[in-house]
Motif scaffolding. Structure first.
Motif, PDB file in Angstrom:
ATOM      1  N   ASN A 140       0.834  -1.206   0.000  1.00 21.18           N
ATOM      2  CA  ASN A 140       0.000   0.000   0.000  1.00 21.18           C
ATOM      3  C   ASN A 140       0.867   1.254   0.000  1.00 21.18           C
ATOM      4  O   ASN A 140       0.569   2.225  -0.698  1.00 21.18           O
ATOM      5  CB  ASN A 140      -0.936   0.017   1.199  1.00 21.18           C
ATOM      6  N   TYR A 141       1.939   1.241   0.782  1.00 22.86           N
ATOM      7  CA  TYR A 141       2.874   2.366   0.821  1.00 22.86           C
ATOM      8  C   TYR A 141       3.463   2.611  -0.563  1.00 22.86           C
ATOM      9  O   TYR A 141       3.513   3.737  -1.059  1.00 22.86           O
ATOM     10  CB  TYR A 141       3.982   2.087   1.833  1.00 22.86           C
ATOM     11  N   LEU A 142       3.912   1.540  -1.197  1.00 30.15           N
ATOM     12  CA  LEU A 142       4.527   1.650  -2.516  1.00 30.15           C
ATOM     13  C   LEU A 142       3.507   2.118  -3.551  1.00 30.15           C
ATOM     14  O   LEU A 142       3.838   2.928  -4.424  1.00 30.15           O
ATOM     15  CB  LEU A 142       5.120   0.300  -2.918  1.00 30.15           C
ATOM     16  N   TYR A 143       2.271   1.661  -3.436  1.00 27.40           N
ATOM     17  CA  TYR A 143       1.216   2.082  -4.361  1.00 27.40           C
ATOM     18  C   TYR A 143       0.966   3.580  -4.237  1.00 27.40           C
ATOM     19  O   TYR A 143       0.775   4.275  -5.241  1.00 27.40           O
ATOM     20  CB  TYR A 143      -0.065   1.298  -4.083  1.00 27.40           C
ATOM     21  N   ASP A 144       0.968   4.086  -3.006  1.00 28.57           N
ATOM     22  CA  ASP A 144       0.748   5.513  -2.788  1.00 28.57           C
ATOM     23  C   ASP A 144       1.904   6.360  -3.296  1.00 28.57           C
ATOM     24  O   ASP A 144       1.710   7.475  -3.767  1.00 28.57           O
ATOM     25  CB  ASP A 144       0.534   5.808  -1.300  1.00 28.57           C
ATOM     26  N   ARG A 145       3.127   5.862  -3.190  1.00 28.16           N
ATOM     27  CA  ARG A 145       4.308   6.643  -3.554  1.00 28.16           C
ATOM     28  C   ARG A 145       4.649   6.574  -5.040  1.00 28.16           C
ATOM     29  O   ARG A 145       4.958   7.569  -5.658  1.00 28.16           O
ATOM     30  CB  ARG A 145       5.526   6.170  -2.753  1.00 28.16           C
ATOM     31  N   ASP A 146       4.648   5.347  -5.590  1.00 27.96           N
ATOM     32  CA  ASP A 146       5.064   5.168  -6.984  1.00 27.96           C
ATOM     33  C   ASP A 146       4.359   3.944  -7.570  1.00 27.96           C
ATOM     34  O   ASP A 146       4.754   2.807  -7.289  1.00 27.96           O
ATOM     35  CB  ASP A 146       6.586   4.993  -7.044  1.00 27.96           C
ATOM     36  N   VAL A 147       3.345   4.170  -8.380  1.00 32.10           N
ATOM     37  CA  VAL A 147       2.527   3.091  -8.918  1.00 32.10           C
ATOM     38  C   VAL A 147       3.348   2.187  -9.837  1.00 32.10           C
ATOM     39  O   VAL A 147       3.145   0.968  -9.863  1.00 32.10           O
ATOM     40  CB  VAL A 147       1.298   3.660  -9.664  1.00 32.10           C
ATOM     41  N   ASN A 148       4.289   2.750 -10.573  1.00 36.46           N
ATOM     42  CA  ASN A 148       5.086   1.930 -11.489  1.00 36.46           C
ATOM     43  C   ASN A 148       5.949   0.921 -10.741  1.00 36.46           C
ATOM     44  O   ASN A 148       6.072  -0.230 -11.165  1.00 36.46           O
ATOM     45  CB  ASN A 148       5.960   2.832 -12.367  1.00 36.46           C
ATOM     46  N   TYR A 194       5.248  -0.260  -7.796  1.00 40.97           N
ATOM     47  CA  TYR A 194       4.274  -1.206  -7.242  1.00 40.97           C
ATOM     48  C   TYR A 194       3.915  -2.272  -8.279  1.00 40.97           C
ATOM     49  O   TYR A 194       3.954  -3.466  -7.996  1.00 40.97           O
ATOM     50  CB  TYR A 194       3.017  -0.457  -6.799  1.00 40.97           C
ATOM     51  N   ARG A 195       3.580  -1.824  -9.481  1.00 42.80           N
ATOM     52  CA  ARG A 195       3.200  -2.767 -10.540  1.00 42.80           C
ATOM     53  C   ARG A 195       4.347  -3.694 -10.908  1.00 42.80           C
ATOM     54  O   ARG A 195       4.145  -4.885 -11.175  1.00 42.80           O
ATOM     55  CB  ARG A 195       2.713  -2.009 -11.763  1.00 42.80           C
ATOM     56  N   ALA A 196       5.575  -3.159 -10.899  1.00 37.15           N
ATOM     57  CA  ALA A 196       6.743  -3.969 -11.246  1.00 37.15           C
ATOM     58  C   ALA A 196       6.975  -5.077 -10.223  1.00 37.15           C
ATOM     59  O   ALA A 196       7.237  -6.231 -10.593  1.00 37.15           O
ATOM     60  CB  ALA A 196       7.974  -3.080 -11.360  1.00 37.15           C
ATOM     61  N   ILE A 197       6.875  -4.747  -8.931  1.00 37.57           N
ATOM     62  CA  ILE A 197       7.142  -5.765  -7.905  1.00 37.57           C
ATOM     63  C   ILE A 197       6.018  -6.796  -7.859  1.00 37.57           C
ATOM     64  O   ILE A 197       6.274  -7.987  -7.661  1.00 37.57           O
ATOM     65  CB  ILE A 197       7.411  -5.135  -6.513  1.00 37.57           C
ATOM     66  N   VAL A 198       4.775  -6.365  -8.066  1.00 39.48           N
ATOM     67  CA  VAL A 198       3.661  -7.324  -8.077  1.00 39.48           C
ATOM     68  C   VAL A 198       3.824  -8.287  -9.244  1.00 39.48           C
ATOM     69  O   VAL A 198       3.617  -9.499  -9.096  1.00 39.48           O
ATOM     70  CB  VAL A 198       2.311  -6.573  -8.151  1.00 39.48           C
ATOM     71  N   ALA A 238       6.718  -9.029 -10.801  1.00 38.63           N
ATOM     72  CA  ALA A 238       7.923  -9.845 -10.617  1.00 38.63           C
ATOM     73  C   ALA A 238       7.705 -10.990  -9.637  1.00 38.63           C
ATOM     74  O   ALA A 238       8.230 -12.091  -9.823  1.00 38.63           O
ATOM     75  CB  ALA A 238       9.072  -8.952 -10.136  1.00 38.63           C
ATOM     76  N   LEU A 239       6.936 -10.743  -8.596  1.00 34.31           N
ATOM     77  CA  LEU A 239       6.717 -11.770  -7.581  1.00 34.31           C
ATOM     78  C   LEU A 239       5.472 -12.614  -7.858  1.00 34.31           C
ATOM     79  O   LEU A 239       5.251 -13.619  -7.187  1.00 34.31           O
ATOM     80  CB  LEU A 239       6.600 -11.132  -6.198  1.00 34.31           C
ATOM     81  N   GLY A 240       4.666 -12.200  -8.814  1.00 37.15           N
ATOM     82  CA  GLY A 240       3.472 -12.952  -9.143  1.00 37.15           C
ATOM     83  C   GLY A 240       2.406 -12.869  -8.066  1.00 37.15           C
ATOM     84  O   GLY A 240       1.703 -13.845  -7.808  1.00 37.15           O
ATOM     85  N   LEU A 241       2.281 -11.714  -7.451  1.00 36.28           N
ATOM     86  CA  LEU A 241       1.290 -11.524  -6.401  1.00 36.28           C
ATOM     87  C   LEU A 241      -0.057 -11.182  -7.007  1.00 36.28           C
ATOM     88  O   LEU A 241      -0.128 -10.603  -8.094  1.00 36.28           O
ATOM     89  CB  LEU A 241       1.711 -10.402  -5.448  1.00 36.28           C
ATOM     90  N   ARG A 242      -1.112 -11.516  -6.306  1.00 35.05           N
ATOM     91  CA  ARG A 242      -2.448 -11.131  -6.753  1.00 35.05           C
ATOM     92  C   ARG A 242      -2.688  -9.680  -6.431  1.00 35.05           C
ATOM     93  O   ARG A 242      -2.087  -9.128  -5.530  1.00 35.05           O
ATOM     94  CB  ARG A 242      -3.506 -11.973  -6.054  1.00 35.05           C
ATOM     95  N   LYS A 243      -3.571  -9.071  -7.152  1.00 36.62           N
ATOM     96  CA  LYS A 243      -4.019  -7.682  -7.012  1.00 36.62           C
ATOM     97  C   LYS A 243      -3.307  -6.731  -7.902  1.00 36.62           C
ATOM     98  O   LYS A 243      -2.329  -6.702  -8.416  1.00 36.62           O
ATOM     99  CB  LYS A 243      -3.935  -7.172  -5.591  1.00 36.62           C
TER     100      LYS A 243
END
Length: 89
Positions: A68-76, A78-82, A84-89
């Motif tokens: 959530n912190y990363l989404y608020d600060r830098d969406v790109n 956030y999207r890259a780490i999600v 890369a790790l294959g997380l849902r959402k």
């Protein structure tokens, strides 16, 4: 032990800026994800281990807070780490 210095350095190097980058949100999220996956396998074998189940719940909450912190600060980032790790959402 399942998580030694070399494995941590590998996780941080892969997801952070370098192996010494232990504080960035991406490296912490990757470390939490690795620990969650390991503990989940343990709980599958030992389904009555409620202490480990609670530990997983706490780790998921910490990871969610960092996401959530990363989404608020830098969406790109956030999207890259999600992705890369294959997380849902």
């Amino acid at each position: 032990m399942y998580l030694n210095k070399e494995k941590k350095a590998e996780i941080f190097e892969k997801n952070g800026k370098n192996a010494q980058d232990t504080g960035s949100a991406e490296s912490q999220i990757a470390l939490f994800s690795y620990r969650i996956a390991h503990l989940t396998e343990h709980v599958k074998k030992n389904h009555k281990d409620y202490v480990t189940t609670r530990a997983i719940t706490k780790l998921v909450g910490k990871r969610r807070a960092l996401l959530n912190y990363l989404y608020d600060r830098d969406v790109n980032r956030y999207r890259a780490i999600v992705k890369a790790l294959g997380l849902r959402k």
